[in-house]
Design a protein around this motif. Structure first.
Motif, PDB file in Angstrom:
ATOM      1  N   GLN A   1       0.827  -1.205   0.000  1.00  0.00           N
ATOM      2  CA  GLN A   1       0.000   0.000   0.000  1.00  0.00           C
ATOM      3  C   GLN A   1       0.860   1.253   0.000  1.00  0.00           C
ATOM      4  N   VAL A   2       1.903   1.266   0.825  1.00  0.00           N
ATOM      5  CA  VAL A   2       2.808   2.418   0.876  1.00  0.00           C
ATOM      6  C   VAL A   2       3.478   2.619  -0.483  1.00  0.00           C
ATOM      7  N   ALA A   3       3.953   1.524  -1.067  1.00  0.00           N
ATOM      8  CA  ALA A   3       4.595   1.611  -2.379  1.00  0.00           C
ATOM      9  C   ALA A   3       3.615   2.152  -3.422  1.00  0.00           C
ATOM     10  N   ASN A   4       2.408   1.637  -3.407  1.00  0.00           N
ATOM     11  CA  ASN A   4       1.391   2.082  -4.364  1.00  0.00           C
ATOM     12  C   ASN A   4       1.101   3.574  -4.211  1.00  0.00           C
ATOM     13  N   ASP A   5       1.027   4.044  -2.965  1.00  0.00           N
ATOM     14  CA  ASP A   5       0.773   5.464  -2.706  1.00  0.00           C
ATOM     15  C   ASP A   5       1.903   6.343  -3.235  1.00  0.00           C
ATOM     16  N   LYS A   6       3.085   5.762  -3.383  1.00  0.00           N
ATOM     17  CA  LYS A   6       4.233   6.495  -3.904  1.00  0.00           C
ATOM     18  C   LYS A   6       4.446   6.251  -5.390  1.00  0.00           C
ATOM     19  N   GLY A   7       3.496   5.565  -6.016  1.00  0.00           N
ATOM     20  CA  GLY A   7       3.592   5.308  -7.434  1.00  0.00           C
ATOM     21  C   GLY A   7       4.559   4.208  -7.807  1.00  0.00           C
ATOM     22  N   LEU A   8       4.851   3.327  -6.855  1.00  0.00           N
ATOM     23  CA  LEU A   8       5.785   2.234  -7.079  1.00  0.00           C
ATOM     24  C   LEU A   8       5.056   0.902  -6.944  1.00  0.00           C
ATOM     25  N   THR A   9       5.658  -0.139  -7.499  1.00  0.00           N
ATOM     26  CA  THR A   9       5.065  -1.469  -7.421  1.00  0.00           C
ATOM     27  C   THR A   9       6.057  -2.441  -6.818  1.00  0.00           C
ATOM     28  N   VAL A  10       5.644  -3.099  -5.754  1.00  0.00           N
ATOM     29  CA  VAL A  10       6.461  -4.147  -5.146  1.00  0.00           C
ATOM     30  C   VAL A  10       6.081  -5.473  -5.789  1.00  0.00           C
ATOM     31  N   ARG A  11       7.075  -6.200  -6.239  1.00  0.00           N
ATOM     32  CA  ARG A  11       6.830  -7.471  -6.907  1.00  0.00           C
ATOM     33  C   ARG A  11       6.917  -8.631  -5.912  1.00  0.00           C
ATOM     34  N   ARG A  12       8.078  -9.212  -5.801  1.00  0.00           N
ATOM     35  CA  ARG A  12       8.257 -10.446  -5.032  1.00  0.00           C
ATOM     36  C   ARG A  12       8.554 -10.122  -3.561  1.00  0.00           C
ATOM     37  N   ILE A  13       7.917 -10.852  -2.635  1.00  0.00           N
ATOM     38  CA  ILE A  13       8.193 -10.733  -1.206  1.00  0.00           C
ATOM     39  C   ILE A  13       8.411 -12.134  -0.646  1.00  0.00           C
ATOM     40  N   LEU A  14       9.584 -12.365  -0.055  1.00  0.00           N
ATOM     41  CA  LEU A  14       9.924 -13.658   0.532  1.00  0.00           C
ATOM     42  C   LEU A  14      10.182 -13.494   2.024  1.00  0.00           C
ATOM     43  N   GLU A  15       9.805 -14.506   2.788  1.00  0.00           N
ATOM     44  CA  GLU A  15      10.093 -14.456   4.221  1.00  0.00           C
ATOM     45  C   GLU A  15      11.579 -14.658   4.490  1.00  0.00           C
ATOM     46  N   ASN A  16      12.208 -15.588   3.744  1.00  0.00           N
ATOM     47  CA  ASN A  16      13.648 -15.791   3.862  1.00  0.00           C
ATOM     48  C   ASN A  16      14.199 -16.143   2.486  1.00  0.00           C
ATOM     49  N   PRO A  17      15.508 -15.989   2.284  1.00  0.00           N
ATOM     50  CA  PRO A  17      16.050 -16.100   0.923  1.00  0.00           C
ATOM     51  C   PRO A  17      16.475 -17.484   0.465  1.00  0.00           C
ATOM     52  N   ILE A  18      16.500 -18.487   1.327  1.00  0.00           N
ATOM     53  CA  ILE A  18      17.183 -19.733   0.954  1.00  0.00           C
ATOM     54  C   ILE A  18      16.530 -20.432  -0.241  1.00  0.00           C
ATOM     55  N   ALA A  19      15.209 -20.437  -0.340  1.00  0.00           N
ATOM     56  CA  ALA A  19      14.551 -21.084  -1.481  1.00  0.00           C
ATOM     57  C   ALA A  19      14.895 -20.367  -2.779  1.00  0.00           C
ATOM     58  N   GLY A  20      14.892 -19.035  -2.739  1.00  0.00           N
ATOM     59  CA  GLY A  20      15.245 -18.265  -3.923  1.00  0.00           C
ATOM     60  C   GLY A  20      16.697 -18.456  -4.320  1.00  0.00           C
ATOM     61  N   LEU A  21      17.579 -18.573  -3.334  1.00  0.00           N
ATOM     62  CA  LEU A  21      18.993 -18.823  -3.623  1.00  0.00           C
ATOM     63  C   LEU A  21      19.185 -20.195  -4.272  1.00  0.00           C
ATOM     64  N   THR A  22      18.415 -21.169  -3.817  1.00  0.00           N
ATOM     65  CA  THR A  22      18.500 -22.501  -4.417  1.00  0.00           C
ATOM     66  C   THR A  22      18.091 -22.457  -5.876  1.00  0.00           C
ATOM     67  N   LEU A  23      17.016 -21.749  -6.179  1.00  0.00           N
ATOM     68  CA  LEU A  23      16.586 -21.607  -7.569  1.00  0.00           C
ATOM     69  C   LEU A  23      17.636 -20.879  -8.393  1.00  0.00           C
ATOM     70  N   TYR A  24      18.240 -19.845  -7.812  1.00  0.00           N
ATOM     71  CA  TYR A  24      19.282 -19.097  -8.517  1.00  0.00           C
ATOM     72  C   TYR A  24      20.438 -20.015  -8.885  1.00  0.00           C
ATOM     73  N   HIS A  25      20.914 -20.799  -7.941  1.00  0.00           N
ATOM     74  CA  HIS A  25      22.079 -21.640  -8.205  1.00  0.00           C
ATOM     75  C   HIS A  25      21.714 -22.874  -9.033  1.00  0.00           C
ATOM     76  N   GLN A  26      20.474 -23.283  -8.999  1.00  0.00           N
ATOM     77  CA  GLN A  26      20.039 -24.311  -9.937  1.00  0.00           C
ATOM     78  C   GLN A  26      20.141 -23.774 -11.363  1.00  0.00           C
ATOM     79  N   GLY A  27      19.788 -22.506 -11.544  1.00  0.00           N
ATOM     80  CA  GLY A  27      19.914 -21.884 -12.856  1.00  0.00           C
ATOM     81  C   GLY A  27      21.349 -21.756 -13.296  1.00  0.00           C
ATOM     82  N   VAL A  28      22.222 -21.387 -12.350  1.00  0.00           N
ATOM     83  CA  VAL A  28      23.648 -21.285 -12.660  1.00  0.00           C
ATOM     84  C   VAL A  28      24.200 -22.641 -13.072  1.00  0.00           C
ATOM     85  N   ALA A  29      23.841 -23.677 -12.269  1.00  0.00           N
ATOM     86  CA  ALA A  29      24.328 -25.027 -12.577  1.00  0.00           C
ATOM     87  C   ALA A  29      23.805 -25.496 -13.931  1.00  0.00           C
ATOM     88  N   GLY A  30      22.528 -25.183 -14.203  1.00  0.00           N
ATOM     89  CA  GLY A  30      21.956 -25.583 -15.482  1.00  0.00           C
ATOM     90  C   GLY A  30      22.636 -24.903 -16.650  1.00  0.00           C
TER      91      GLY A  30
END
Length: 285
Positions: free
Chosen positions: A254-283
């Protein structure tokens, strides 16, 4: 086998990624090279992590608190190489880069941390192009759990909360007074964690207009202080990781929207996203 770590001062989440793409997981205590030397870290890894790793580790990607310069990264790297001598690659990086790779993967964007502390960076798809430049708990960390809790406690001690919130706070935290807070703030370790512990009170009372406004203003300050300094910030995707961002996601958006910005991805912690990142690197390799 690839080994990936996301480490804070309290805990470290580990993921293993084998040649078939199978993912394993483990957890150890957290590490901070400012408080632990290589021998202490290696000893803990040998005891707590090795039993969970069944294959030869060839690459290690570690993202952690306190890994902000060559010296501090070297402390962790030496520990890892002691425990995994066959590893060809040992990459030790900051938790900010970890957040950026978890959130943005290989795309350009703005990656933000809102947990106990706060930070932000402009990410070019592989490395940090520009840091937000947070000044830490006492001078910065706007929007974080530490900042929210500190603001709440200060207002309570100054009698600036409405009676109904004051009474709720007093019942929930009967031992909080001026002397206790000053002792925790200036004499005890980790004052950021102490103050962050009060932020859940705001979450539980977020329907109250005063609590709502306190959090809203903190998030607005985060955007104004950090996001606006990045070039072309209005055109870039903005992502967040951290418990505060995750649990207050509706208000943050809501705060971002009020400032004309858009928030995309929100994660509670980064480990799952890091795993996907390094799976992409390995691939890709």
């Amino acid at each position: 086998m690839i080994l990936i770590a996301d480490s804070g001062s309290t805990k470290t989440d580990w993921r293993t990624l084998d040649a078939q793409g199978q993912v394993g997981q483990a957890r150890t205590i957290g590490f901070n090279p400012y408080y632990q030397d290589s021998a202490a870290i290696a000893s803990e890894l040998q005891t707590s992590l090795i039993p969970s790793v069944q294959e030869t580790v060839t690459d290690v990607f570690y993202y952690g608190t306190g890994c902000n310069n060559e010296e501090s990264c070297g402390v962790v790297e030496r520990a890892i190489r002691t425990v995994f001598p066959d590893a060809k690659t040992v990459e030790v990086s900051s938790d900010v880069l970890g957040a950026a790779r978890a959130l943005c993967h290989h795309d350009t964007g703005i990656a933000c941390i809102l947990g106990t502390g706060s930070n932000a960076c402009l990410y070019d798809g592989r490395t940090i192009a520009q840091l937000g430049g947070t000044l830490g708990f006492w001078l910065g960390d706007e929007g974080s759990g530490g900042y929210l809790g500190k603001t709440l406690v200060v207002r309570y001690l100054h009698g600036q909360l409405p009676p109904e919130l004051t009474e709720k706070f007093r019942k929930r935290f009967p031992n909080v007074d001026r002397l206790t807070v000053l002792d925790q703030a200036y004499k005890q370790p980790f004052p950021n964690r102490y103050f962050a512990s009060f932020s859940k009170f705001l979450f539980d009372n977020r329907s109250h207009p005063v609590a709502y406004q306190l959090v809203y203003d903190a998030f607005a300050l985060f955007f104004d202080t950090y996001i606006r300094k990045f070039p072309a910030y209005e055109q870039l995707p903005i992502h967040f990781v951290g418990s505060v961002a995750f649990y207050y996601s509706d208000l943050l958006r809501q705060v971002a929207n009020d400032k004309g910005l858009t928030v995309r991805r929100i994660l509670e912690n980064p480990i799952a996203g890091l795993t996907l990142y390094h799976q992409g690197v390995a691939g890709a390799e």
